[in-house]
Design a protein around this motif. Structure first.
Motif, mmCIF file in Angstrom:
data_model
loop_
_atom_site.group_PDB
_atom_site.id
_atom_site.type_symbol
_atom_site.label_atom_id
_atom_site.label_comp_id
_atom_site.label_asym_id
_atom_site.label_seq_id
_atom_site.Cartn_x
_atom_site.Cartn_y
_atom_site.Cartn_z
ATOM 1 N N ASP A 1 0.804 -1.225 0.000
ATOM 2 C CA ASP A 1 0.000 0.000 0.000
ATOM 3 C C ASP A 1 0.835 1.273 0.000
ATOM 4 N N LEU A 2 1.971 1.270 0.680
ATOM 5 C CA LEU A 2 2.766 2.493 0.771
ATOM 6 C C LEU A 2 3.327 2.883 -0.592
ATOM 7 N N ALA A 3 3.889 1.932 -1.312
ATOM 8 C CA ALA A 3 4.491 2.243 -2.616
ATOM 9 C C ALA A 3 3.440 2.548 -3.673
ATOM 10 N N GLU A 4 2.243 1.991 -3.508
ATOM 11 C CA GLU A 4 1.218 2.139 -4.539
ATOM 12 C C GLU A 4 0.146 3.159 -4.181
ATOM 13 N N GLY A 5 0.410 3.991 -3.144
ATOM 14 C CA GLY A 5 -0.453 5.130 -2.867
ATOM 15 C C GLY A 5 -1.772 4.814 -2.204
ATOM 16 N N ARG A 6 -1.808 3.784 -1.335
ATOM 17 C CA ARG A 6 -3.039 3.455 -0.620
ATOM 18 C C ARG A 6 -2.886 3.501 0.886
ATOM 19 N N PHE A 7 -1.679 3.769 1.372
ATOM 20 C CA PHE A 7 -1.436 3.737 2.815
ATOM 21 C C PHE A 7 -1.956 5.022 3.460
ATOM 22 N N LYS A 8 -2.679 4.857 4.564
ATOM 23 C CA LYS A 8 -3.293 6.013 5.217
ATOM 24 C C LYS A 8 -2.703 6.243 6.608
ATOM 25 N N VAL A 9 -2.525 7.511 6.919
ATOM 26 C CA VAL A 9 -2.098 7.958 8.241
ATOM 27 C C VAL A 9 -3.092 9.005 8.708
ATOM 28 N N ASP A 10 -3.705 8.761 9.845
ATOM 29 C CA ASP A 10 -4.727 9.665 10.378
ATOM 30 C C ASP A 10 -5.837 9.927 9.354
ATOM 31 N N GLY A 11 -6.207 8.874 8.625
ATOM 32 C CA GLY A 11 -7.309 8.979 7.678
ATOM 33 C C GLY A 11 -6.953 9.601 6.346
ATOM 34 N N ARG A 12 -5.711 10.007 6.146
ATOM 35 C CA ARG A 12 -5.287 10.633 4.891
ATOM 36 C C ARG A 12 -4.255 9.749 4.196
ATOM 37 N N THR A 13 -4.413 9.593 2.890
ATOM 38 C CA THR A 13 -3.485 8.771 2.113
ATOM 39 C C THR A 13 -2.160 9.506 1.945
ATOM 40 N N VAL A 14 -1.082 8.812 2.271
ATOM 41 C CA VAL A 14 0.251 9.406 2.147
ATOM 42 C C VAL A 14 0.964 8.791 0.962
ATOM 43 N N THR A 15 1.865 9.541 0.382
ATOM 44 C CA THR A 15 2.631 9.060 -0.770
ATOM 45 C C THR A 15 4.085 9.457 -0.629
ATOM 46 N N LEU A 16 4.961 8.576 -1.084
ATOM 47 C CA LEU A 16 6.395 8.810 -0.958
ATOM 48 C C LEU A 16 6.864 9.969 -1.823
ATOM 49 N N THR A 17 6.125 10.297 -2.852
ATOM 50 C CA THR A 17 6.536 11.403 -3.722
ATOM 51 C C THR A 17 6.455 12.750 -3.015
ATOM 52 N N ASP A 18 5.760 12.814 -1.889
ATOM 53 C CA ASP A 18 5.696 14.071 -1.136
ATOM 54 C C ASP A 18 7.008 14.371 -0.408
ATOM 55 N N MET A 19 7.865 13.364 -0.245
ATOM 56 C CA MET A 19 9.151 13.583 0.422
ATOM 57 C C MET A 19 10.084 14.298 -0.550
ATOM 58 N N ARG A 20 10.444 15.537 -0.260
ATOM 59 C CA ARG A 20 11.258 16.332 -1.179
ATOM 60 C C ARG A 20 12.648 16.650 -0.637
ATOM 61 N N VAL A 21 12.997 16.095 0.525
ATOM 62 C CA VAL A 21 14.335 16.338 1.073
ATOM 63 C C VAL A 21 15.310 15.352 0.447
ATOM 64 N N PRO A 22 16.613 15.679 0.430
ATOM 65 C CA PRO A 22 17.602 14.755 -0.154
ATOM 66 C C PRO A 22 17.602 13.404 0.553
ATOM 67 N N ILE A 23 17.832 12.352 -0.231
ATOM 68 C CA ILE A 23 17.814 10.981 0.289
ATOM 69 C C ILE A 23 19.164 10.320 0.032
ATOM 70 N N PHE A 24 19.638 9.595 1.044
ATOM 71 C CA PHE A 24 20.836 8.761 0.940
ATOM 72 C C PHE A 24 20.380 7.336 1.237
ATOM 73 N N ALA A 25 20.459 6.437 0.257
ATOM 74 C CA ALA A 25 19.976 5.066 0.419
ATOM 75 C C ALA A 25 21.129 4.092 0.235
ATOM 76 N N VAL A 26 21.204 3.090 1.121
ATOM 77 C CA VAL A 26 22.289 2.113 1.090
ATOM 78 C C VAL A 26 21.701 0.715 0.910
ATOM 79 N N GLY A 27 22.177 0.009 -0.117
ATOM 80 C CA GLY A 27 21.854 -1.393 -0.304
ATOM 81 C C GLY A 27 23.114 -2.229 -0.179
ATOM 82 N N THR A 28 22.959 -3.502 0.168
ATOM 83 C CA THR A 28 24.118 -4.383 0.307
ATOM 84 C C THR A 28 24.033 -5.504 -0.718
#
Length: 612
Positions: free
Chosen positions: A469-496
């Motif tokens: 649900d989170l990646a596909e735009g169905r996850f809700k917080v406090d009754g409102r759907t949240v989406t990862l595209t709203d995050m506009r701060v720089p991201i540092f991601a590490v995979g192994t």
């Protein structure tokens, strides 16, 4: 004499008797068909109890899901006579290869080229003794059989992809049991050791097995883990607990520099692990390293839930965990923005919290760092083999009875994912060779696991892992759907590179899921060892590249070919990236605040880390 007392007949029987006496035929409405809510609840409890017993027997794996996979595969294979003939031809071809290899090895063992090589990650036949006759024949026979069954499991058209992967996985597990490495007479290393020690290695191995069995039954840590004591030899970076609620203790670490970067670092570890994986010994503590680079570091230490926490929700972890910690850090640092960092499931939780904050115009986050963390679970590796509707339902019934998912019940699935490394290598070394591998800090930490509340884990499995649900735009917080595209701060991601829990290509999806600049790092090692990678550790390397917010997407395989490679630890690159995203140097903040929060509730590592 008193007449005997008989119980009243049931209504249906009474109607039949009256019918024989000339009474009208009873209608169906005269028979109570509907179950009361209490009766229905009791029948549901019966099903749940039965599923609980099944889950305890199978360590949480669903027999129905396994049977469904084999039925899907078998029915399609039965309807594919052409493929059957092809597989038969391959089996005959493999037999001929083995026959020619055996003939050549018998008369000229030194020059005999193998018919098939092990996969790159398979180290079972790495010993030089496996090149000797007749052990090379044993190895080749097993590898050819393993290869044929992989083809048989994955080449059937029409089989659901999940079922095909599950059949392949289960067949591989069954074959691994009968690998020649697991038996004294077919393993040259074990045979040589047994001959040299006149069998005493097997006696030592038997007592090792008894000791492990006793420790497992009593819930004790592995032998040697006692040398890594929390607060004495691990988790020793100086700090204080500056905030506590029912779910978390927030630890603030003492500064190591006269001035610090204005923005603090808040680390959110996964709730299925004790936080001190990031603060092991001083020489491999990420927390200590960050403080030495001039950062004010806070970390969450999670409460270890029990049956009384069964109704604790996923959103409780967001509110009482991440958001409560952000509030406390803001008070201590005077409202400075935060470098928020999430590790593993802590990164998933942080992503939901950050998305909700962005939707609410809450700009307290300066940057986001995700360490071996996923927000999209469509390609979450072999863990997805254990997650479908049948599997989740069985786990829910097991957790409903207990109130939580126990760490032992989680460990079985993780060990199966790497059975050769985590199960059979242990059997060979400890029980057949009679040796004990030295326990190191990461192994001792791994044995110090935690539980997960029933409601929270059920919501996590269904909303995030199963439904995505989170990646596909169905996850809700406090009754409102949240989406990862709203995050506009720089991201540092590490995979192994060899991560079986959060495969790096899944972590890489932050490049797709967000509309911001993403710096992605691919480091050597696995899910834990790749993250705990201090400077100076030999053999470490990483690749790194940044995609601008408006830059083109590069698929992960192409990225891996083109990204710049660096020798050493990715910690240095992350520290430099954080420093670039920080504003100024300031005096260290106080340890807690004198206002509505006490200066210190306890010395680090706090109290929650000791909960069993």
């Amino acid at each position: 004499m008193d007449e005997p007392i008989y119980p009243d007949p049931p209504p249906l029987l009474l109607g039949l008797v009256e019918k024989g006496r000339g009474a009208p035929t009873p209608t169906l409405n005269a028979v109570p068909l509907a179950l009361s809510d209490l009766e229905s609840s009791r029948l549901s409890d019966l099903d749940r109890r039965l599923n609980y017993l099944v889950a305890r027997t199978t360590t949480g794996l669903s027999p129905a899901a396994c049977a469904n996979a084999f039925f899907d595969w078998g029915i399609h294979l039965a309807g594919s006579p052409g493929l059957q003939l092809e597989l038969l031809a391959k089996a005959f071809h493999n037999w001929l290869h083995l026959w020619h290899f055996a003939q050549a090895a018998t008369f000229d063992n030194a020059r005999t080229a193998p018919a098939v090589d092990p996969q790159s990650h398979d180290r079972r036949f790495a010993s030089e003794r496996w090149k000797d006759y007749p052990f090379n024949i044993f190895a080749q026979a097993f590898l050819l059989t393993e290869k044929w069954w992989h083809q048989a499991a994955t080449a059937v058209r029409g089989v659901d992809r999940q079922n095909a992967r599950r059949v392949d996985f289960m067949i591989r597990q069954a074959l691994d049991v009968f690998a020649p490495t697991n038996f004294v007479m077919t393993n040259p290393d074990v045979l040589a050791q047994t001959t040299a020690e006149f069998g005493f290695n097997l006696i030592h191995g038997f007592w090792n097995f008894i000791d492990d069995l006793t420790r497992f039954q009593e819930g004790d840590a592995p032998e040697g883990a006692e040398q890594f004591t929390v607060g004495e030899t691990v988790a020793v970076t100086p700090g204080k607990v500056v905030f506590r609620n029912h779910l978390i203790e927030l630890i603030q670490y003492e500064p190591r520099t006269a001035k610090v970067h204005s923005e603090p670092v808040l680390i959110v570890p996964a709730w299925i692990m004790k936080y001190y994986i990031l603060d092991l010994r001083p020489q491999n503590s990420l927390v200590k390293y960050l403080t030495e680079q001039g950062f004010t570091v806070f970390i969450i230490s999670w409460h270890n839930p029990d049956a009384s926490d069964r109704e604790t929700s996923f959103d409780d972890y967001r509110r009482l965990g991440v958001m409560a910690a952000i509030d406390a850090v803001g008070k201590i640092t005077g409202g400075k923005k935060i470098h928020a960092t999430g590790y593993c499931l802590g990164g998933t939780l942080l992503a939901t919290a950050a998305s909700a904050m962005a939707l609410a115009d809450d700009d307290r986050i300066q940057t986001l760092t995700f360490l071996a963390a996923q927000a999209d679970f469509r390609e979450a590796g072999e863990l997805t083999l254990f997650i479908d509707e049948s599997q989740v339902a069985l786990l829910e019934d097991m957790m409903a009875e207990q109130g939580f998912l126990d760490s032992v019940q989680m460990a079985g699935a993780f060990q199966l994912l790497r059975s050769n490394d985590l199960i059979w290598s242990h059997v060979i070394n400890d029980y057949l060779l009679g040796k004990r591998k030295p326990v190191y800090d990461l192994l001792a930490w791994n044995a110090d696991a935690t539980r997960m509340p029933y409601r929270m884990h059920s919501e996590y499995l269904r909303s995030l892992f199963l439904n995505n649900d989170l990646a596909e735009g169905r996850f809700k917080v406090d009754g409102r759907t949240v989406t990862l595209t709203d995050m506009r701060v720089p991201i540092f991601a590490v995979g192994t590179e060899t991560d079986h829990v959060a495969p790096w290509r899944s972590v890489y999806k932050f490049n797709i899921l967000t509309d911001t600049a993403v710096t992605f790092v691919l480091t050597s090692g696995g899910h834990n060892a790749g993250i705990v990678s201090p400077p100076g550790l030999p053999g470490r390397s990483y690749r790194m590249a940044t995609k601008a917010a408006d830059g083109p997407f590069v698929d992960p395989d192409e990225w891996q070919k083109t990204a710049s490679k660096f020798e050493g630890s990715w910690w240095t690159a992350w520290s430099e990236w954080l420093a670039e995203k920080s504003s100024e140097w300031v005096d260290p903040p106080p340890m807690g605040t004198p206002e509505d929060m006490p200066a210190a509730l306890a010395e680090a590592p706090g109290t929650y880390v000791f909960q069993r």
